[in-house]
Enzyme design. Sequence first.
Site, PDB file in Angstrom:
ATOM      1  N   GLU A  62       0.021  -1.262   5.701  1.00 18.16           N
ATOM      2  CA  GLU A  62       1.107  -0.833   6.579  1.00 18.16           C
ATOM      3  C   GLU A  62       0.982   0.644   6.888  1.00 18.16           C
ATOM      4  O   GLU A  62       1.248   1.093   8.015  1.00 18.16           O
ATOM      5  CB  GLU A  62       2.452  -1.129   5.909  1.00 18.16           C
ATOM      6  CG  GLU A  62       3.678  -0.912   6.806  1.00 18.16           C
ATOM      7  CD  GLU A  62       4.236   0.503   6.775  1.00 18.16           C
ATOM      8  OE1 GLU A  62       5.096   0.822   7.608  1.00 18.16           O
ATOM      9  OE2 GLU A  62       3.785   1.317   5.923  1.00 18.16           O
ATOM     10  N   ASP A 100       0.825  -1.207   0.000  1.00 19.64           N
ATOM     11  CA  ASP A 100       0.000   0.000   0.000  1.00 19.64           C
ATOM     12  C   ASP A 100       0.857   1.254   0.000  1.00 19.64           C
ATOM     13  O   ASP A 100       2.033   1.232   0.372  1.00 19.64           O
ATOM     14  CB  ASP A 100      -0.966   0.007   1.182  1.00 19.64           C
ATOM     15  CG  ASP A 100      -0.271  -0.021   2.534  1.00 19.64           C
ATOM     16  OD1 ASP A 100       0.705  -0.782   2.682  1.00 19.64           O
ATOM     17  OD2 ASP A 100      -0.712   0.715   3.447  1.00 19.64           O
TER      18      ASP A 100
END
Length: 391
Positions: free
Chosen positions: A139, A77
């Site tokens: 994350e 991400d």
Amino acid sequence: MARDLTPDAIGILKTLVGFDTTSRGSNLELIGWVEGYLDRHGIRHRRVPSTDGAKSNLIASIGPAVEGGVVLSGHTDVVPVDGQPWSSEPFQLTERDGRLYGRGTCDMKGFLALALAAAPELKAAGGAKPVHLALSYDEEIGCLGAPHMIEVIRRELPLPSVVVVGEPTNMEAVNGHKGIATFTVTVSGREAHSSQTHLGVSAILEAIPLMAQLKDLGERLEREADPGSPFMPKGATLTIGILNGGTAHNILARTCRFTFDLRCPHPLDPLQVLEPFFAEAKALDQALKARAPEAGVQVEMRSNVPPFAPEPNGAAEAFARTLAGDNGPARVVAFAAEAGQFQRAGFSTVICGPGSIEQAHQPDEFVEISQMQRGAAFMRRLVEWAATPGS
């Protein structure tokens, strides 16, 4: 002479950057592409999906199913580009002046591209030691995806001996980071005309003392920081990052919501640090409910990522230094990462990846081609290590 993996890695990076994997959306399109890539090279893999199936981690293994392998870990991400003044398309890789621009180039799709470029080489080498790829989700919003993935690695894989988390460190070994705990505070009041303050409760005005207490706490933590700390800033830091509330200037606000994060170096416990704040929030909650039953204060912990502490004679740090050709001093970073989660699960861990954190989360984020070249050399040495029997 060993083949340079840099061109392959840059080609893969171009593809990875093209997937908008901003944390608020899904990463499944990227995961699907990686699965197809691994399938073409005969590399086994499995998904570790989120509870709702909207996102997924991915674990791949190359080499024999034996203990003592290496995990290359990175998140898929990226942070948003909203409102940032990019000079090129953020989800299209652009090369200028020896740099590769695009969202996620350094944080941290550059490392993922290098690992994926090395995967066919590892497969073809018929390695004596295994290398595992671990791709996570979410994350950037609290390291939410990694814990389940780490548990699967512990439970289902022969025990790896080393984990390399490829956050941007200029391809230098980092052996420590701060933890991060994030919280959302919702103050509820009662709407009324702003001239009739006796009839309502302004959630915004009631939230101000709570935010002031956090500001005071952050200043105290700064004053009390250990002057010998290797971090910069040296001590724990506290910031309020999001604030929302109210509907009009002449209406007492029904809701005020703010989000803050507390970053603590080892061994500070964020929940202990925040005990006075929690007590104040509880007291305010009771006081507001006495004025209006629907009013109150709710504190929700969004994430609590553990710090990553330097390991005495750490196997992972020694491993990464050898592959990176790094003879420099011990290093720590102030940002949080999944390294602390791997370490807490019992793995010797190091952070080492291409690019600089100074470019992360910025408009015109970039990774230097020279950093990709250094990362390619790291991966080439990894292939040689994996192909060599013994320790």
